[in-house]
Design a protein around this motif. Structure first.
Motif, PDB file in Angstrom:
ATOM      1  N   GLN A   1      33.305 -18.551 -43.318  1.00  0.00           N
ATOM      2  CA  GLN A   1      31.919 -18.332 -43.752  1.00  0.00           C
ATOM      3  C   GLN A   1      31.692 -16.947 -43.312  1.00  0.00           C
ATOM      4  O   GLN A   1      31.751 -16.514 -42.334  1.00  0.00           O
ATOM      5  N   ILE A   2      30.769 -16.269 -44.184  1.00  0.00           N
ATOM      6  CA  ILE A   2      30.624 -15.031 -44.135  1.00  0.00           C
ATOM      7  C   ILE A   2      29.064 -14.965 -43.536  1.00  0.00           C
ATOM      8  O   ILE A   2      28.207 -15.659 -44.169  1.00  0.00           O
ATOM      9  N   ASP A   3      28.700 -14.093 -42.337  1.00  0.00           N
ATOM     10  CA  ASP A   3      27.505 -14.205 -42.167  1.00  0.00           C
ATOM     11  C   ASP A   3      26.712 -12.775 -42.574  1.00  0.00           C
ATOM     12  O   ASP A   3      27.033 -12.309 -43.383  1.00  0.00           O
ATOM     13  N   ALA A   4      25.365 -12.749 -42.248  1.00  0.00           N
ATOM     14  CA  ALA A   4      24.386 -11.718 -42.596  1.00  0.00           C
ATOM     15  C   ALA A   4      24.722 -10.300 -42.147  1.00  0.00           C
ATOM     16  O   ALA A   4      23.891  -9.400 -42.343  1.00  0.00           O
ATOM     17  N   GLN A   5      25.528 -10.327 -41.305  1.00  0.00           N
ATOM     18  CA  GLN A   5      25.574  -8.918 -40.462  1.00  0.00           C
ATOM     19  C   GLN A   5      27.002  -8.290 -41.045  1.00  0.00           C
ATOM     20  O   GLN A   5      28.105  -9.025 -41.306  1.00  0.00           O
ATOM     21  N   LYS A   6      27.024  -7.070 -41.245  1.00  0.00           N
ATOM     22  CA  LYS A   6      28.078  -6.240 -41.689  1.00  0.00           C
ATOM     23  C   LYS A   6      29.307  -6.176 -40.620  1.00  0.00           C
ATOM     24  O   LYS A   6      28.807  -5.613 -39.480  1.00  0.00           O
ATOM     25  N   HIS A   7      30.540  -6.803 -40.758  1.00  0.00           N
ATOM     26  CA  HIS A   7      31.352  -6.491 -39.587  1.00  0.00           C
ATOM     27  C   HIS A   7      32.743  -6.930 -40.322  1.00  0.00           C
ATOM     28  O   HIS A   7      32.857  -7.305 -41.398  1.00  0.00           O
ATOM     29  N   ALA A   8      33.749  -6.607 -39.473  1.00  0.00           N
ATOM     30  CA  ALA A   8      35.116  -6.975 -40.009  1.00  0.00           C
ATOM     31  C   ALA A   8      35.442  -8.365 -39.692  1.00  0.00           C
ATOM     32  O   ALA A   8      35.172  -9.084 -38.752  1.00  0.00           O
ATOM     33  N   TYR A   9      36.145  -9.074 -40.545  1.00  0.00           N
ATOM     34  CA  TYR A   9      36.837 -10.389 -40.442  1.00  0.00           C
ATOM     35  C   TYR A   9      38.436 -10.242 -40.560  1.00  0.00           C
ATOM     36  O   TYR A   9      38.943  -9.705 -41.368  1.00  0.00           O
ATOM     37  N   THR A  10      38.866 -10.925 -39.510  1.00  0.00           N
ATOM     38  CA  THR A  10      40.484 -10.783 -39.631  1.00  0.00           C
ATOM     39  C   THR A  10      40.905 -12.045 -40.736  1.00  0.00           C
ATOM     40  O   THR A  10      40.767 -13.357 -40.364  1.00  0.00           O
ATOM     41  N   LEU A  11      41.604 -11.360 -41.784  1.00  0.00           N
ATOM     42  CA  LEU A  11      42.100 -12.198 -42.853  1.00  0.00           C
ATOM     43  C   LEU A  11      43.338 -12.802 -42.561  1.00  0.00           C
ATOM     44  O   LEU A  11      43.886 -13.867 -42.913  1.00  0.00           O
ATOM     45  N   ALA A  12      44.332 -11.911 -42.071  1.00  0.00           N
ATOM     46  CA  ALA A  12      45.684 -12.134 -41.718  1.00  0.00           C
ATOM     47  C   ALA A  12      46.217 -11.490 -40.558  1.00  0.00           C
ATOM     48  O   ALA A  12      45.749 -10.265 -40.228  1.00  0.00           O
TER      49      ALA A  12
ATOM     50  N   TYR B   1      33.066  -4.200 -48.482  1.00  0.00           N
ATOM     51  CA  TYR B   1      33.118  -2.797 -48.311  1.00  0.00           C
ATOM     52  C   TYR B   1      34.613  -2.172 -48.277  1.00  0.00           C
ATOM     53  O   TYR B   1      34.622  -1.211 -48.753  1.00  0.00           O
ATOM     54  N   GLU B   2      35.380  -2.834 -47.557  1.00  0.00           N
ATOM     55  CA  GLU B   2      36.664  -2.386 -47.523  1.00  0.00           C
ATOM     56  C   GLU B   2      37.700  -3.465 -47.011  1.00  0.00           C
ATOM     57  O   GLU B   2      37.385  -4.280 -46.275  1.00  0.00           O
ATOM     58  N   PHE B   3      39.146  -3.139 -47.461  1.00  0.00           N
ATOM     59  CA  PHE B   3      39.862  -3.773 -46.570  1.00  0.00           C
ATOM     60  C   PHE B   3      40.558  -2.769 -45.493  1.00  0.00           C
ATOM     61  O   PHE B   3      40.856  -1.606 -45.940  1.00  0.00           O
ATOM     62  N   ASP B   4      40.986  -3.310 -44.324  1.00  0.00           N
ATOM     63  CA  ASP B   4      41.471  -2.470 -43.226  1.00  0.00           C
ATOM     64  C   ASP B   4      42.932  -3.013 -42.832  1.00  0.00           C
ATOM     65  O   ASP B   4      42.801  -4.217 -42.137  1.00  0.00           O
ATOM     66  N   LEU B   5      43.867  -2.397 -43.079  1.00  0.00           N
ATOM     67  CA  LEU B   5      45.206  -2.981 -42.727  1.00  0.00           C
ATOM     68  C   LEU B   5      45.690  -2.505 -41.531  1.00  0.00           C
ATOM     69  O   LEU B   5      45.442  -1.434 -40.864  1.00  0.00           O
ATOM     70  N   ASP B   6      46.617  -3.277 -40.841  1.00  0.00           N
ATOM     71  CA  ASP B   6      47.153  -3.143 -39.725  1.00  0.00           C
ATOM     72  C   ASP B   6      47.766  -1.739 -39.328  1.00  0.00           C
ATOM     73  O   ASP B   6      48.202  -1.236 -40.675  1.00  0.00           O
ATOM     74  N   ALA B   7      47.875  -1.100 -38.430  1.00  0.00           N
ATOM     75  CA  ALA B   7      48.688   0.101 -38.110  1.00  0.00           C
ATOM     76  C   ALA B   7      50.126   0.130 -38.667  1.00  0.00           C
ATOM     77  O   ALA B   7      50.695  -1.132 -38.504  1.00  0.00           O
ATOM     78  N   GLY B   8      50.650   1.020 -39.509  1.00  0.00           N
ATOM     79  CA  GLY B   8      52.073   0.780 -39.828  1.00  0.00           C
ATOM     80  C   GLY B   8      51.928  -0.019 -41.319  1.00  0.00           C
ATOM     81  O   GLY B   8      52.921  -0.175 -41.622  1.00  0.00           O
ATOM     82  N   SER B   9      50.968  -0.493 -41.682  1.00  0.00           N
ATOM     83  CA  SER B   9      50.974  -1.126 -42.913  1.00  0.00           C
ATOM     84  C   SER B   9      50.575  -0.197 -44.128  1.00  0.00           C
ATOM     85  O   SER B   9      49.937   0.769 -43.838  1.00  0.00           O
ATOM     86  N   ALA B  10      50.684  -0.752 -45.358  1.00  0.00           N
ATOM     87  CA  ALA B  10      50.287   0.129 -46.405  1.00  0.00           C
ATOM     88  C   ALA B  10      50.022  -0.559 -47.727  1.00  0.00           C
ATOM     89  O   ALA B  10      50.612  -1.709 -47.867  1.00  0.00           O
ATOM     90  N   LEU B  11      49.117  -0.152 -48.349  1.00  0.00           N
ATOM     91  CA  LEU B  11      48.644  -0.902 -49.725  1.00  0.00           C
ATOM     92  C   LEU B  11      49.735  -0.365 -50.760  1.00  0.00           C
ATOM     93  O   LEU B  11      50.248   0.803 -50.827  1.00  0.00           O
ATOM     94  N   LEU B  12      49.984  -1.415 -51.378  1.00  0.00           N
ATOM     95  CA  LEU B  12      50.940  -1.337 -52.635  1.00  0.00           C
ATOM     96  C   LEU B  12      50.057  -1.319 -53.959  1.00  0.00           C
ATOM     97  O   LEU B  12      48.967  -1.526 -54.142  1.00  0.00           O
ATOM     98  N   ALA B  13      51.121  -1.313 -55.071  1.00  0.00           N
ATOM     99  CA  ALA B  13      50.260  -1.347 -56.354  1.00  0.00           C
ATOM    100  C   ALA B  13      49.337  -2.492 -56.540  1.00  0.00           C
ATOM    101  O   ALA B  13      49.605  -3.648 -55.961  1.00  0.00           O
ATOM    102  N   ALA B  14      48.227  -2.419 -57.322  1.00  0.00           N
ATOM    103  CA  ALA B  14      47.461  -3.397 -57.499  1.00  0.00           C
ATOM    104  C   ALA B  14      48.198  -4.509 -58.489  1.00  0.00           C
ATOM    105  O   ALA B  14      48.897  -4.400 -58.999  1.00  0.00           O
TER     106      ALA B  14
END
Length: 325
Positions: free
Chosen positions: A55-66, A92-105
């Motif tokens: 559930q997403i609340d009305a405050q802007k913050h980071a949620y751990t998805l994985a 707003y954004e996805f934030d990957l763990d250190a040492g992780s990398a975004l791949l092609a869409a």
């Protein structure tokens, strides 16, 4: 995926079934999110498996998805379960763990489907196992609707243009589908969807359940607003449906269209509403438009999880037999 409003700083998700998906190599991902009113729920889907409902609340913050995943290639999808009447969410954004990398869409899928519907298509009350048919946000789950199940079966792009209570001629509120079908965010009437951004191969329209009730309630404010003191004739009902289907055809000239109804009491034995749809389809004289009536489930309330699955199986069978794509 779905009708989203992409801006430089954030992406707005309003409609049921809208989603954001990434491929990445690594061990974990967070997302920075903010909800309009704290009423929206999402599935987190890792490598094709639903891992949590948040559930997403009305405050802007980071949620751990994985978190704590094996360091390898993964997919992550954030899928909106609740409809736009519950409010909007901003990603707003996805934030990957250190040492992780975004791949092609992820690649665009071969098949593309769009559904136009009401509460049945939204997945209204599908999680309410008490029989109370509660339609508040905790009990709604578009991922378990017949529409989303059908799209996943065909590995199709999925757009869901639906709201609980909506009709073609009259709704339980002032807006009807012919006034809402072209919006990115239906709470903002100025923000129109660009139909060139998505062209489905197949359109499924499942409407008229709410019309079937409201045309019998002349005391209802929306009846009075739409019809005055005299309910529409069968000819007017058929003409209004044809007009809406023609509008969809004008946006998607090459799509195959299924005009569906059900599986609640509008499709029960003896109901005139399946006949209205069939008559409308025959009158349109378009070989790429077909009618399909879901058998009435003959149980109280909205379709359960099992009944949604039954609908999906019925629709999948019809598509397999009648749609070439």
């Amino acid at each position: 995926m779905g009708r989203v409003d992409i801006q430089p700083e954030r992406t707005m998700l309003a409609w049921s079934g809208t989603s954001a998906k990434i491929n990445f190599n690594g061990t974990g991902v967070k997302a920075v999110l903010q909800d309009e009113g704290g009423n929206n729920y999402y599935n987190v889907i890792i490598d094709g498996t639903v891992t949590q409902r948040i559930q997403i609340d009305a405050q802007k913050h980071a949620y751990t998805l994985a978190a704590n995943l094996p360091k390898a290639n993964h997919t992550l999808e954030l899928f909106k379960l609740t409809e736009w009447a519950m409010g909007k969410t901003w990603l707003y954004e996805f934030d990957l763990d250190a040492g992780s990398a975004l791949l092609a869409a992820p690649a665009i899928k071969k098949h593309k489907i769009e559904f136009f519907g009401n509460s049945i298509t939204c997945g209204f009350a599908v999680l309410d196992t008490t029989g109370k048919d509660r339609g508040s946000a905790p009990y709604e789950d578009n991922y378990q609707s017949y529409a989303a199940i059908t799209a996943r079966h065909f590995d199709a792009e999925y757009y869901c243009t639906a709201r609980s209570g909506i009709g073609v001629l009259v709704s339980w509120f002032p807006q009807i589908m012919p006034e809402m079908y072209d919006k990115v965010d239906p709470s903002n009437l100025q923000l129109k969807w660009d139909f060139t951004r998505y062209t489905p191969d197949l359109v499924v329209i499942n409407l008229f359940q709410n019309d079937s009730w409201l045309v019998e309630h002349p005391e209802h404010p929306e009846f009075k607003a739409r019809f005055g003191d005299k309910k529409p004739t069968p000819a007017q009902i058929v003409a209004a449906y044809q007009s809406f289907v023609k509008t969809i055809r004008s946006k998607y000239p090459k799509a195959q269209i299924i005009c569906a109804l059900g599986s609640m009491d509008a499709s029960r034995e003896g109901s005139p509403w399946p006949g209205y749809i069939k008559q409308a389809v025959v009158g349109l004289k378009d070989k790429s438009i077909q009618s399909f009536i879901f058998p009435a489930k003959n149980t109280p309330g909205h379709p359960s999880k099992k009944e949604q699955m039954d609908m999906a199986n019925q629709l999948i069978g019809f598509i397999d037999k009648n749609v070439k794509w």
